[in-house]
Scaffold this motif. Sequence first.
Motif, PDB file in Angstrom:
ATOM      1  N   ARG A 189      10.586 -17.985  16.983  1.00 37.26           N
ATOM      2  CA  ARG A 189       9.360 -17.438  16.375  1.00 37.26           C
ATOM      3  C   ARG A 189       8.452 -16.828  17.427  1.00 37.26           C
ATOM      4  O   ARG A 189       7.862 -15.772  17.214  1.00 37.26           O
ATOM      5  CB  ARG A 189       8.592 -18.557  15.678  1.00 37.26           C
ATOM      6  N   THR A 190       8.325 -17.519  18.561  1.00 39.54           N
ATOM      7  CA  THR A 190       7.394 -17.052  19.588  1.00 39.54           C
ATOM      8  C   THR A 190       7.871 -15.730  20.179  1.00 39.54           C
ATOM      9  O   THR A 190       7.074 -14.822  20.404  1.00 39.54           O
ATOM     10  CB  THR A 190       7.260 -18.141  20.689  1.00 39.54           C
ATOM     11  N   LEU A 191       9.180 -15.615  20.399  1.00 34.87           N
ATOM     12  CA  LEU A 191       9.720 -14.370  20.964  1.00 34.87           C
ATOM     13  C   LEU A 191       9.596 -13.230  19.954  1.00 34.87           C
ATOM     14  O   LEU A 191       9.294 -12.095  20.324  1.00 34.87           O
ATOM     15  CB  LEU A 191      11.183 -14.561  21.390  1.00 34.87           C
ATOM     16  N   ALA A 192       9.806 -13.551  18.676  1.00 30.48           N
ATOM     17  CA  ALA A 192       9.675 -12.508  17.645  1.00 30.48           C
ATOM     18  C   ALA A 192       8.245 -11.964  17.641  1.00 30.48           C
ATOM     19  O   ALA A 192       8.015 -10.761  17.559  1.00 30.48           O
ATOM     20  CB  ALA A 192      10.056 -13.072  16.284  1.00 30.48           C
TER      21      ALA A 192
ATOM     22  N   PHE B  60       7.090  -7.836  30.526  1.00 28.95           N
ATOM     23  CA  PHE B  60       7.150  -8.960  29.581  1.00 28.95           C
ATOM     24  C   PHE B  60       6.392 -10.143  30.178  1.00 28.95           C
ATOM     25  O   PHE B  60       6.661 -10.555  31.311  1.00 28.95           O
ATOM     26  CB  PHE B  60       8.619  -9.330  29.329  1.00 28.95           C
ATOM     27  N   ASP B  61       5.447 -10.671  29.408  1.00 30.40           N
ATOM     28  CA  ASP B  61       4.600 -11.745  29.921  1.00 30.40           C
ATOM     29  C   ASP B  61       5.199 -13.111  29.564  1.00 30.40           C
ATOM     30  O   ASP B  61       4.922 -13.667  28.509  1.00 30.40           O
ATOM     31  CB  ASP B  61       3.193 -11.588  29.332  1.00 30.40           C
ATOM     32  N   GLU B  62       6.018 -13.637  30.472  1.00 27.34           N
ATOM     33  CA  GLU B  62       6.696 -14.907  30.162  1.00 27.34           C
ATOM     34  C   GLU B  62       5.714 -16.068  30.098  1.00 27.34           C
ATOM     35  O   GLU B  62       5.923 -17.038  29.380  1.00 27.34           O
ATOM     36  CB  GLU B  62       7.842 -15.172  31.153  1.00 27.34           C
TER      37      GLU B  62
ATOM     38  N   ASP C 176       0.994 -23.870  20.203  1.00 30.15           N
ATOM     39  CA  ASP C 176       1.381 -23.891  18.787  1.00 30.15           C
ATOM     40  C   ASP C 176       2.289 -25.068  18.441  1.00 30.15           C
ATOM     41  O   ASP C 176       2.286 -25.536  17.308  1.00 30.15           O
ATOM     42  CB  ASP C 176       2.121 -22.592  18.414  1.00 30.15           C
ATOM     43  N   TYR C 177       3.086 -25.503  19.399  1.00 32.64           N
ATOM     44  CA  TYR C 177       4.089 -26.534  19.080  1.00 32.64           C
ATOM     45  C   TYR C 177       3.976 -27.780  19.964  1.00 32.64           C
ATOM     46  O   TYR C 177       4.726 -28.729  19.777  1.00 32.64           O
ATOM     47  CB  TYR C 177       5.508 -25.956  19.227  1.00 32.64           C
ATOM     48  N   GLY C 178       3.089 -27.754  20.942  1.00 31.05           N
ATOM     49  CA  GLY C 178       2.960 -28.907  21.843  1.00 31.05           C
ATOM     50  C   GLY C 178       4.160 -29.072  22.750  1.00 31.05           C
ATOM     51  O   GLY C 178       4.395 -30.147  23.299  1.00 31.05           O
TER      52      GLY C 178
ATOM     53  N   ALA D  17       2.645 -20.452  27.154  1.00 34.00           N
ATOM     54  CA  ALA D  17       1.329 -20.890  26.660  1.00 34.00           C
ATOM     55  C   ALA D  17       1.350 -21.060  25.135  1.00 34.00           C
ATOM     56  O   ALA D  17       0.776 -22.007  24.600  1.00 34.00           O
ATOM     57  CB  ALA D  17       0.259 -19.879  27.074  1.00 34.00           C
ATOM     58  N   ARG D  18       2.056 -20.161  24.431  1.00 35.88           N
ATOM     59  CA  ARG D  18       2.144 -20.257  22.965  1.00 35.88           C
ATOM     60  C   ARG D  18       2.949 -21.482  22.542  1.00 35.88           C
ATOM     61  O   ARG D  18       2.588 -22.189  21.610  1.00 35.88           O
ATOM     62  CB  ARG D  18       2.810 -18.996  22.375  1.00 35.88           C
TER      63      ARG D  18
END
Length: 370
Positions: free
Chosen positions: A365-368, A313-315, A325-327, A320-321
């Motif tokens: 959302r990011t984990l999904a 799993f790339d934590e 995506d959300y700052g 980074a997302r």
Amino acid sequence: MTHPPERILLGPGPSDVPARVLAALARPTVGHLDPAFLALMDELRARLRALFRTTNDLTLAVSGTGSAGMEAAIANVVEPGDRVLVAVQGAFGGRLAEVARRCGAKVETIDVEWGRAFDPADLVRAIRDRRPAVFAVVHAETSTGVRQPLDGIADAVHDAGGLLVVDCVTSLGGMPVEVDAWGIDVAYSGSQKCLSCPPGLAPITLSPRAVAKLDARRAPVQSWYLDLSLVRNYWGGDRAYHHTAPVNMLYALHEAVGMALEEGLDERFTRHARMHARLVAGLDALGLSLLPPADVRLPMLNAVCVPGRPDAFDERAVRARLLADYGIEIGGGLGALAGRVWRVGLMGHAATARNVDLLLAALDRTLAAA
Ligand code: PLP
């Protein structure tokens, strides 16, 4: 980068800086010996005493980040050859031991698994056994999210004839730090965590007992810049020039500590505790857990176990997302915990319901997607 992006800083620090503090930073620079500036310094010292809950005369802001506070704390009360015992529960305890070694101390450490706190009784036993000249411990270990209970420690250190140094870099302004009531001899912090000021200053306070040791030193403090027997003459005494104070940063800290006191320290601690509980409940709903046991978790620094196997799993991609995506900035693990935890800070101005809920939604959302 002349126009940095707007971020939501939910990492291990720095935290978001409120507009009032940024505005203070932009006030006109005056001379570091200007009477108006000296008056602001006096007021800042009074505010720092209230923040540390101390009457210690020698209370000021070291020019430098939290690590400069750490170096100042150790360098001023440790003489070459002194026995120093450091309680190491994570990366910053390790740094304390290294700083003491470089000051010529005979350093011994007592260690606990990262993610756990010491039982204070074990620390008391170690102090009674080894009778250190200085015992140093991190109150809020930012690398593991653990609060170290300090019950009985000051009495044990003082009975052994030593001084108690406590790192309050992450705790100050976000949870109780009672310098006088707890018998702490040297406490230091940093401007960029629960005080929500930019990084660059390190509040510090020394008890009369610590000042007596400083005054009775055989060897001069190994660092000229951090020698508080010189620096104190600029902050009080004859206001003698020592180094050019970072004038605008001190405006900012004066404002930031003023805001903490306006809110009320107890109210501020309650806000941090409430936001921590809100985050933990939300993480739980996402199936995420925290590394430390519930009774020693820090409210302002949450060490969240990364789901899945570290090799699968790339934590980093998740962090980074969140940023892209959300700052939102959250931190990764340090040292032994790299890749194993995320460090979510809810510090000072950033500890709000809006930020907690936004992070939880973004993380969901990011984990999904991951
Ligand atoms: N001590 C603790 C507990 C910290 O969390 C930090 C920074 O994160 C430091 C010391 C060092 O502070 P700085 O990075 O401001 O030099």
